[in-house]
Design a protein around this motif. Sequence first.
Motif, PDB file in Angstrom:
ATOM      1  N   VAL A  74     -25.072  19.122  -1.878  1.00  0.00           N
ATOM      2  CA  VAL A  74     -24.255  18.056  -1.310  1.00  0.00           C
ATOM      3  C   VAL A  74     -24.660  17.804   0.145  1.00  0.00           C
ATOM      4  O   VAL A  74     -24.832  16.654   0.572  1.00  0.00           O
ATOM      5  CB  VAL A  74     -22.766  18.437  -1.414  1.00  0.00           C
ATOM      6  CG1 VAL A  74     -21.887  17.450  -0.655  1.00  0.00           C
ATOM      7  CG2 VAL A  74     -22.344  18.509  -2.885  1.00  0.00           C
ATOM      8  N   LEU A  75     -24.847  18.892   0.899  1.00  0.00           N
ATOM      9  CA  LEU A  75     -25.253  18.748   2.297  1.00  0.00           C
ATOM     10  C   LEU A  75     -26.608  18.070   2.410  1.00  0.00           C
ATOM     11  O   LEU A  75     -26.806  17.192   3.263  1.00  0.00           O
ATOM     12  CB  LEU A  75     -25.297  20.130   2.966  1.00  0.00           C
ATOM     13  CG  LEU A  75     -25.781  20.169   4.424  1.00  0.00           C
ATOM     14  CD1 LEU A  75     -24.871  19.347   5.322  1.00  0.00           C
ATOM     15  CD2 LEU A  75     -25.875  21.612   4.913  1.00  0.00           C
ATOM     16  N   GLU A  76     -27.549  18.434   1.560  1.00  0.00           N
ATOM     17  CA  GLU A  76     -28.875  17.832   1.613  1.00  0.00           C
ATOM     18  C   GLU A  76     -28.827  16.346   1.284  1.00  0.00           C
ATOM     19  O   GLU A  76     -29.538  15.535   1.893  1.00  0.00           O
ATOM     20  CB  GLU A  76     -29.815  18.561   0.650  1.00  0.00           C
ATOM     21  CG  GLU A  76     -30.195  19.958   1.124  1.00  0.00           C
ATOM     22  CD  GLU A  76     -30.878  20.779   0.041  1.00  0.00           C
ATOM     23  OE1 GLU A  76     -31.524  21.783   0.389  1.00  0.00           O
ATOM     24  OE2 GLU A  76     -30.751  20.431  -1.161  1.00  0.00           O
ATOM     25  N   ASN A  77     -27.984  15.979   0.321  1.00  0.00           N
ATOM     26  CA  ASN A  77     -27.840  14.570  -0.034  1.00  0.00           C
ATOM     27  C   ASN A  77     -27.389  13.738   1.161  1.00  0.00           C
ATOM     28  O   ASN A  77     -27.919  12.651   1.414  1.00  0.00           O
ATOM     29  CB  ASN A  77     -26.841  14.409  -1.185  1.00  0.00           C
ATOM     30  CG  ASN A  77     -27.477  14.383  -2.548  1.00  0.00           C
ATOM     31  OD1 ASN A  77     -27.860  13.329  -3.046  1.00  0.00           O
ATOM     32  ND2 ASN A  77     -27.609  15.560  -3.154  1.00  0.00           N
ATOM     33  N   VAL A  78     -26.401  14.229   1.889  1.00  0.00           N
ATOM     34  CA  VAL A  78     -25.880  13.472   3.030  1.00  0.00           C
ATOM     35  C   VAL A  78     -26.862  13.510   4.193  1.00  0.00           C
ATOM     36  O   VAL A  78     -27.006  12.532   4.934  1.00  0.00           O
ATOM     37  CB  VAL A  78     -24.495  14.002   3.447  1.00  0.00           C
ATOM     38  CG1 VAL A  78     -23.927  13.193   4.612  1.00  0.00           C
ATOM     39  CG2 VAL A  78     -23.525  13.936   2.261  1.00  0.00           C
ATOM     40  N   THR A  79     -27.589  14.609   4.332  1.00  0.00           N
ATOM     41  CA  THR A  79     -28.607  14.709   5.380  1.00  0.00           C
ATOM     42  C   THR A  79     -29.691  13.657   5.190  1.00  0.00           C
ATOM     43  O   THR A  79     -30.181  13.068   6.159  1.00  0.00           O
ATOM     44  CB  THR A  79     -29.226  16.117   5.397  1.00  0.00           C
ATOM     45  OG1 THR A  79     -28.199  17.087   5.631  1.00  0.00           O
ATOM     46  CG2 THR A  79     -30.276  16.243   6.486  1.00  0.00           C
ATOM     47  N   ALA A 104     -20.407  16.996   9.631  1.00  0.00           N
ATOM     48  CA  ALA A 104     -19.212  16.298  10.121  1.00  0.00           C
ATOM     49  C   ALA A 104     -18.685  15.336   9.068  1.00  0.00           C
ATOM     50  O   ALA A 104     -17.459  15.212   8.878  1.00  0.00           O
ATOM     51  CB  ALA A 104     -19.542  15.555  11.413  1.00  0.00           C
ATOM     52  N   LEU A 105     -19.583  14.667   8.348  1.00  0.00           N
ATOM     53  CA  LEU A 105     -19.148  13.723   7.314  1.00  0.00           C
ATOM     54  C   LEU A 105     -18.575  14.449   6.100  1.00  0.00           C
ATOM     55  O   LEU A 105     -17.640  13.954   5.460  1.00  0.00           O
ATOM     56  CB  LEU A 105     -20.319  12.834   6.899  1.00  0.00           C
ATOM     57  CG  LEU A 105     -20.664  11.743   7.912  1.00  0.00           C
ATOM     58  CD1 LEU A 105     -22.000  11.096   7.587  1.00  0.00           C
ATOM     59  CD2 LEU A 105     -19.554  10.685   7.952  1.00  0.00           C
ATOM     60  N   GLY A 142     -13.798  15.520   2.908  1.00  0.00           N
ATOM     61  CA  GLY A 142     -13.214  16.577   2.094  1.00  0.00           C
ATOM     62  C   GLY A 142     -14.205  17.311   1.213  1.00  0.00           C
ATOM     63  O   GLY A 142     -13.819  17.908   0.195  1.00  0.00           O
ATOM     64  N   LEU A 143     -15.474  17.306   1.590  1.00  0.00           N
ATOM     65  CA  LEU A 143     -16.509  17.937   0.767  1.00  0.00           C
ATOM     66  C   LEU A 143     -17.130  19.175   1.404  1.00  0.00           C
ATOM     67  O   LEU A 143     -18.072  19.752   0.848  1.00  0.00           O
ATOM     68  CB  LEU A 143     -17.625  16.927   0.464  1.00  0.00           C
ATOM     69  CG  LEU A 143     -17.287  15.800  -0.513  1.00  0.00           C
ATOM     70  CD1 LEU A 143     -18.436  14.796  -0.554  1.00  0.00           C
ATOM     71  CD2 LEU A 143     -17.003  16.352  -1.909  1.00  0.00           C
ATOM     72  N   ALA A 144     -16.612  19.597   2.547  1.00  0.00           N
ATOM     73  CA  ALA A 144     -17.256  20.703   3.272  1.00  0.00           C
ATOM     74  C   ALA A 144     -17.331  21.975   2.437  1.00  0.00           C
ATOM     75  O   ALA A 144     -18.318  22.714   2.504  1.00  0.00           O
ATOM     76  CB  ALA A 144     -16.521  20.961   4.582  1.00  0.00           C
ATOM     77  N   THR A 145     -16.304  22.245   1.626  1.00  0.00           N
ATOM     78  CA  THR A 145     -16.310  23.470   0.823  1.00  0.00           C
ATOM     79  C   THR A 145     -17.316  23.407  -0.326  1.00  0.00           C
ATOM     80  O   THR A 145     -17.589  24.414  -0.973  1.00  0.00           O
ATOM     81  CB  THR A 145     -14.910  23.750   0.241  1.00  0.00           C
ATOM     82  OG1 THR A 145     -14.499  22.624  -0.530  1.00  0.00           O
ATOM     83  CG2 THR A 145     -13.902  24.007   1.354  1.00  0.00           C
ATOM     84  N   HIS A 146     -17.863  22.205  -0.573  1.00  0.00           N
ATOM     85  CA  HIS A 146     -18.846  22.035  -1.649  1.00  0.00           C
ATOM     86  C   HIS A 146     -20.245  21.813  -1.091  1.00  0.00           C
ATOM     87  O   HIS A 146     -21.153  21.443  -1.843  1.00  0.00           O
ATOM     88  CB  HIS A 146     -18.458  20.838  -2.525  1.00  0.00           C
ATOM     89  CG  HIS A 146     -17.067  20.920  -3.066  1.00  0.00           C
ATOM     90  ND1 HIS A 146     -16.716  21.765  -4.088  1.00  0.00           N
ATOM     91  CD2 HIS A 146     -15.932  20.255  -2.705  1.00  0.00           C
ATOM     92  CE1 HIS A 146     -15.418  21.620  -4.345  1.00  0.00           C
ATOM     93  NE2 HIS A 146     -14.935  20.721  -3.519  1.00  0.00           N
ATOM     94  N   VAL A 199     -19.674   7.838  -0.708  1.00  0.00           N
ATOM     95  CA  VAL A 199     -19.188   7.263   0.551  1.00  0.00           C
ATOM     96  C   VAL A 199     -19.794   8.003   1.735  1.00  0.00           C
ATOM     97  O   VAL A 199     -20.216   7.388   2.725  1.00  0.00           O
ATOM     98  CB  VAL A 199     -17.646   7.298   0.602  1.00  0.00           C
ATOM     99  CG1 VAL A 199     -17.134   6.873   1.985  1.00  0.00           C
ATOM    100  CG2 VAL A 199     -17.056   6.388  -0.471  1.00  0.00           C
ATOM    101  N   ALA A 200     -19.866   9.338   1.653  1.00  0.00           N
ATOM    102  CA  ALA A 200     -20.430  10.128   2.753  1.00  0.00           C
ATOM    103  C   ALA A 200     -21.891   9.766   2.992  1.00  0.00           C
ATOM    104  O   ALA A 200     -22.335   9.650   4.146  1.00  0.00           O
ATOM    105  CB  ALA A 200     -20.295  11.621   2.449  1.00  0.00           C
TER     106      ALA A 200
END
Length: 249
Positions: free
Chosen positions: A99-104, A125-126, A131-135, A153-154
Amino acid sequence: MTTPDIVLRAEGLTKRFGGLTAVQDVSFEQRAGEILAIIGPNGAGKTTLLNLLSGLHRPTSGTLHLLGHDVSRASMERRCHLGLGRAFQIVRPFPEMTVLENVTVGALFGKPGARLHTAREEAWALLERTGLATHAHKPAHDLNLLQDKRLEVARALATQPKVLLLDEVMAGLRPTEAQEAVELVRGVRDSGISVLFIEHIMPIVRDLADRVVVMDQGRVLARGTYHEVTADPHVIRAYLGTELDQDVA
């Protein structure tokens, strides 16, 4: 000429596919900080209009101005760089990436010289905001539908838009999930981003939209506040019937 408080201005947008006219002579303006809804029956031309706004399609005729720039023939990348973001109804993340890589990836898009470390910080931060930080370290294919929508959306927000297009991001959500998504969109607007969204669930339109544009058969049928357009007999006849006060479902 686009005035400073107008972030998006469409004038006479028309799109033909062979002998089919999907969008015909559509004109509207969106103001800075406004949540604008596009509604109408299936086949009204709503998604084609969004494709014209985002650059996925180019108009057969008509013009589009984004933040004072004529983007009628501009590429999707150019529009994104100018401040236009889009979240799609059908979510297609990079499934094997986290998930983090996708938003990065969104935070790095089209930014020459961008630093990975900074992009990851922006992505974190996004994720917290949506509400996705735990994932963050889950592969994207492990998310449920609501989480998928939040990721979409993120990723769009990671491009740092000034205007965000949302294509039925509430579709398929349960009532409590839809309400969470409503709050997310409100938060996006409160952060200074203008939002234009397509939606068919009228209570969501009622709760979110500052103004509404109604389309039918590729044309603009009505414009105004929620209460103005839902009282219009032409809109009732073409689209609404008597189903205005149903619960979000």
